[in-house]
Design a protein around this motif. Structure first.
Motif, PDB file in Angstrom:
ATOM      1  N   ALA A 192       7.301  13.138  -8.114  1.00 41.01           N
ATOM      2  CA  ALA A 192       6.014  13.113  -7.121  1.00 41.01           C
ATOM      3  C   ALA A 192       5.095  12.684  -7.602  1.00 41.01           C
ATOM      4  CB  ALA A 192       5.688  14.863  -7.115  1.00 41.01           C
ATOM      5  N   ALA A 193       4.329  11.750  -6.662  1.00 38.79           N
ATOM      6  CA  ALA A 193       3.125  11.064  -7.073  1.00 38.79           C
ATOM      7  C   ALA A 193       1.784  11.363  -6.181  1.00 38.79           C
ATOM      8  CB  ALA A 193       3.488   9.560  -6.757  1.00 38.79           C
ATOM      9  N   ARG A 194       0.580  11.134  -6.812  1.00 42.51           N
ATOM     10  CA  ARG A 194      -0.554  10.883  -6.281  1.00 42.51           C
ATOM     11  C   ARG A 194      -1.140   9.599  -6.250  1.00 42.51           C
ATOM     12  NH1 ARG A 194      -6.029  11.243  -7.576  1.00 42.51           N
ATOM     13  NH2 ARG A 194      -5.457  11.691  -9.711  1.00 42.51           N
ATOM     14  N   LEU A 195      -1.284   8.845  -5.240  1.00 33.09           N
ATOM     15  CA  LEU A 195      -1.909   7.535  -5.028  1.00 33.09           C
ATOM     16  C   LEU A 195      -3.181   7.494  -4.433  1.00 33.09           C
ATOM     17  CD1 LEU A 195       1.361   7.724  -3.989  1.00 33.09           C
ATOM     18  CD2 LEU A 195       1.374   5.613  -4.828  1.00 33.09           C
ATOM     19  N   THR A 196      -3.676   6.272  -4.372  1.00 30.67           N
ATOM     20  CA  THR A 196      -5.028   5.975  -3.928  1.00 30.67           C
ATOM     21  C   THR A 196      -4.326   4.969  -3.002  1.00 30.67           C
ATOM     22  OG1 THR A 196      -6.562   6.462  -5.688  1.00 30.67           O
ATOM     23  CG2 THR A 196      -7.320   5.128  -4.027  1.00 30.67           C
TER      24      THR A 196
ATOM     25  N   ASP B 134       2.739  -1.623   8.723  1.00 31.48           N
ATOM     26  CA  ASP B 134       1.249  -1.225   7.792  1.00 31.48           C
ATOM     27  C   ASP B 134       0.726  -2.423   7.400  1.00 31.48           C
ATOM     28  OD1 ASP B 134       1.601   1.523   8.342  1.00 31.48           O
ATOM     29  OD2 ASP B 134       2.717   1.954   6.494  1.00 31.48           O
ATOM     30  N   ILE B 135       1.751  -3.305   6.656  1.00 32.55           N
ATOM     31  CA  ILE B 135       1.025  -4.447   6.381  1.00 32.55           C
ATOM     32  C   ILE B 135       0.814  -5.352   7.241  1.00 32.55           C
ATOM     33  CG2 ILE B 135       1.955  -6.334   4.685  1.00 32.55           C
ATOM     34  CD1 ILE B 135       3.619  -4.348   3.025  1.00 32.55           C
ATOM     35  N   ASP B 136       1.378  -5.442   8.319  1.00 36.90           N
ATOM     36  CA  ASP B 136       0.964  -6.331   9.283  1.00 36.90           C
ATOM     37  C   ASP B 136      -0.320  -6.237   9.836  1.00 36.90           C
ATOM     38  OD1 ASP B 136       1.380  -8.412  11.318  1.00 36.90           O
ATOM     39  OD2 ASP B 136       1.641  -6.859  12.769  1.00 36.90           O
ATOM     40  N   ALA B 137      -0.847  -4.788   9.872  1.00 40.29           N
ATOM     41  CA  ALA B 137      -2.021  -4.274  10.498  1.00 40.29           C
ATOM     42  C   ALA B 137      -3.201  -4.474   9.309  1.00 40.29           C
ATOM     43  CB  ALA B 137      -1.832  -3.033  10.940  1.00 40.29           C
ATOM     44  N   VAL B 138      -2.585  -4.092   7.982  1.00 46.01           N
ATOM     45  CA  VAL B 138      -3.542  -4.072   7.060  1.00 46.01           C
ATOM     46  C   VAL B 138      -2.883  -5.132   5.962  1.00 46.01           C
ATOM     47  CG1 VAL B 138      -4.711  -2.650   5.202  1.00 46.01           C
ATOM     48  CG2 VAL B 138      -3.822  -1.551   7.492  1.00 46.01           C
ATOM     49  N   PRO B 139      -3.350  -6.209   5.924  1.00 41.32           N
ATOM     50  CA  PRO B 139      -2.836  -7.196   5.006  1.00 41.32           C
ATOM     51  C   PRO B 139      -3.167  -7.297   3.568  1.00 41.32           C
ATOM     52  CG  PRO B 139      -3.729  -8.359   7.175  1.00 41.32           C
ATOM     53  CD  PRO B 139      -4.076  -6.977   6.958  1.00 41.32           C
ATOM     54  N   ASP B 140      -4.085  -6.453   3.168  1.00 42.38           N
ATOM     55  CA  ASP B 140      -4.453  -6.345   1.857  1.00 42.38           C
ATOM     56  C   ASP B 140      -3.966  -4.453   1.373  1.00 42.38           C
ATOM     57  OD1 ASP B 140      -6.235  -4.886   3.373  1.00 42.38           O
ATOM     58  OD2 ASP B 140      -8.031  -5.721   1.995  1.00 42.38           O
ATOM     59  N   PHE B 141      -3.192  -4.152   2.024  1.00 45.10           N
ATOM     60  CA  PHE B 141      -2.870  -2.997   1.677  1.00 45.10           C
ATOM     61  C   PHE B 141      -2.323  -2.710   0.434  1.00 45.10           C
ATOM     62  CE2 PHE B 141      -1.561   1.089   4.060  1.00 45.10           C
ATOM     63  CZ  PHE B 141      -1.357   1.931   3.183  1.00 45.10           C
ATOM     64  N   HIS B 142      -2.854  -1.649  -0.315  1.00 45.66           N
ATOM     65  CA  HIS B 142      -2.672  -1.582  -1.801  1.00 45.66           C
ATOM     66  C   HIS B 142      -2.291  -0.188  -2.110  1.00 45.66           C
ATOM     67  CE1 HIS B 142      -2.731  -2.975  -6.131  1.00 45.66           C
ATOM     68  NE2 HIS B 142      -3.243  -1.829  -6.285  1.00 45.66           N
ATOM     69  N   TRP B 143      -1.310  -0.055  -2.953  1.00 45.52           N
ATOM     70  CA  TRP B 143      -1.076   1.790  -3.373  1.00 45.52           C
ATOM     71  C   TRP B 143      -1.250   1.517  -5.121  1.00 45.52           C
ATOM     72  CZ3 TRP B 143       1.660  -1.301   0.001  1.00 45.52           C
ATOM     73  CH2 TRP B 143       2.086  -0.703   1.138  1.00 45.52           C
ATOM     74  N   LYS B 144      -1.984   2.599  -5.523  1.00 43.13           N
ATOM     75  CA  LYS B 144      -2.331   2.541  -6.684  1.00 43.13           C
ATOM     76  C   LYS B 144      -1.994   3.970  -7.336  1.00 43.13           C
ATOM     77  CE  LYS B 144      -5.682   2.250 -10.625  1.00 43.13           C
ATOM     78  NZ  LYS B 144      -7.248   2.261 -10.832  1.00 43.13           N
ATOM     79  N   PRO B 145      -0.735   4.048  -8.161  1.00 41.84           N
ATOM     80  CA  PRO B 145      -0.295   5.559  -8.623  1.00 41.84           C
ATOM     81  C   PRO B 145      -1.430   6.092  -9.491  1.00 41.84           C
ATOM     82  CG  PRO B 145       1.075   3.845  -9.033  1.00 41.84           C
ATOM     83  CD  PRO B 145       0.059   3.070  -8.573  1.00 41.84           C
ATOM     84  N   GLN B 146      -1.980   7.430  -9.195  1.00 41.60           N
ATOM     85  CA  GLN B 146      -2.828   7.942 -10.266  1.00 41.60           C
ATOM     86  C   GLN B 146      -2.175   9.027 -11.203  1.00 41.60           C
ATOM     87  OE1 GLN B 146      -6.161   6.871 -10.078  1.00 41.60           O
ATOM     88  NE2 GLN B 146      -5.675   5.700  -8.568  1.00 41.60           N
ATOM     89  N   GLU B 147      -1.260   9.824 -10.434  1.00 39.77           N
ATOM     90  CA  GLU B 147      -0.435  10.579 -11.243  1.00 39.77           C
ATOM     91  C   GLU B 147       1.186  10.547 -10.784  1.00 39.77           C
ATOM     92  OE1 GLU B 147      -2.258  14.593 -12.002  1.00 39.77           O
ATOM     93  OE2 GLU B 147      -3.256  14.176 -10.166  1.00 39.77           O
ATOM     94  N   ILE B 148       1.993  10.791 -11.764  1.00 45.32           N
ATOM     95  CA  ILE B 148       3.316  10.646 -11.690  1.00 45.32           C
ATOM     96  C   ILE B 148       4.209  11.800 -12.262  1.00 45.32           C
ATOM     97  CG2 ILE B 148       5.742   9.337 -11.708  1.00 45.32           C
ATOM     98  CD1 ILE B 148       4.012   6.775 -11.404  1.00 45.32           C
TER      99      ILE B 148
END
Length: 130
Positions: A74-78, A52-66
């Motif tokens: 369980a988490a909802r992320l953007t 994933d990171i090789d194909a999308v070098p700026d991949f970012h996960w942002k938790p919205q709810e945990i």
């Protein structure tokens, strides 16, 4: 682990992902785990993350709810990023994506033993121009 400890553990995991410190995954993922219901190993999860990171070098996960319930989290992320290589069967177009991911984990002895994630693939493909 208490609910607070599990939440902090998860946020450290996300920090490592966002720093692309995949070499730290042994802190978070058990040697043997399940990924989306299939038996696997930490090395297999690492291979997916590296891909994933090789194909999308700026991949970012942002938790919205945990949410924490016992040994489950369980988490909802953007998720955001701009593919630089073919990813999920879509050639890079310069387009970025922003999608929702839902993830469920079970933690035992301080590491993930079950990992399940679901994202909106149709929205992703539409945003990338597929």
């Amino acid at each position: 682990m208490s609910d607070t400890d599990l939440r902090e553990f998860y946020l450290r995991y996300i920090e490592a992902l966002n720093a692309h410190e995949i070499c730290r995954m042994d802190e978070f993922i058990n040697d043997e785990t399940t990924l989306n219901g299939e038996p696997g190993t930490r090395d297999q999860v690492i291979a997916v993350l590296n891909g994933d990171i090789d194909a999308v070098p700026d991949f970012h996960w942002k938790p919205q709810e945990i949410a924490v319930d016992g040994d489950r989290l369980a988490a909802r992320l953007t998720n955001t990023g701009t593919p630089a290589k073919e990813w999920l069967g879509v050639a890079p177009t310069g387009a970025s994506f922003e999608i929702v991911e839902y993830a469920i984990y079970q933690i035992r002895d301080g590491r993930f033993v079950h990992m399940t994630a679901l994202h909106d693939a149709e929205t992703l493909r539409r945003q990338l121009g597929a």
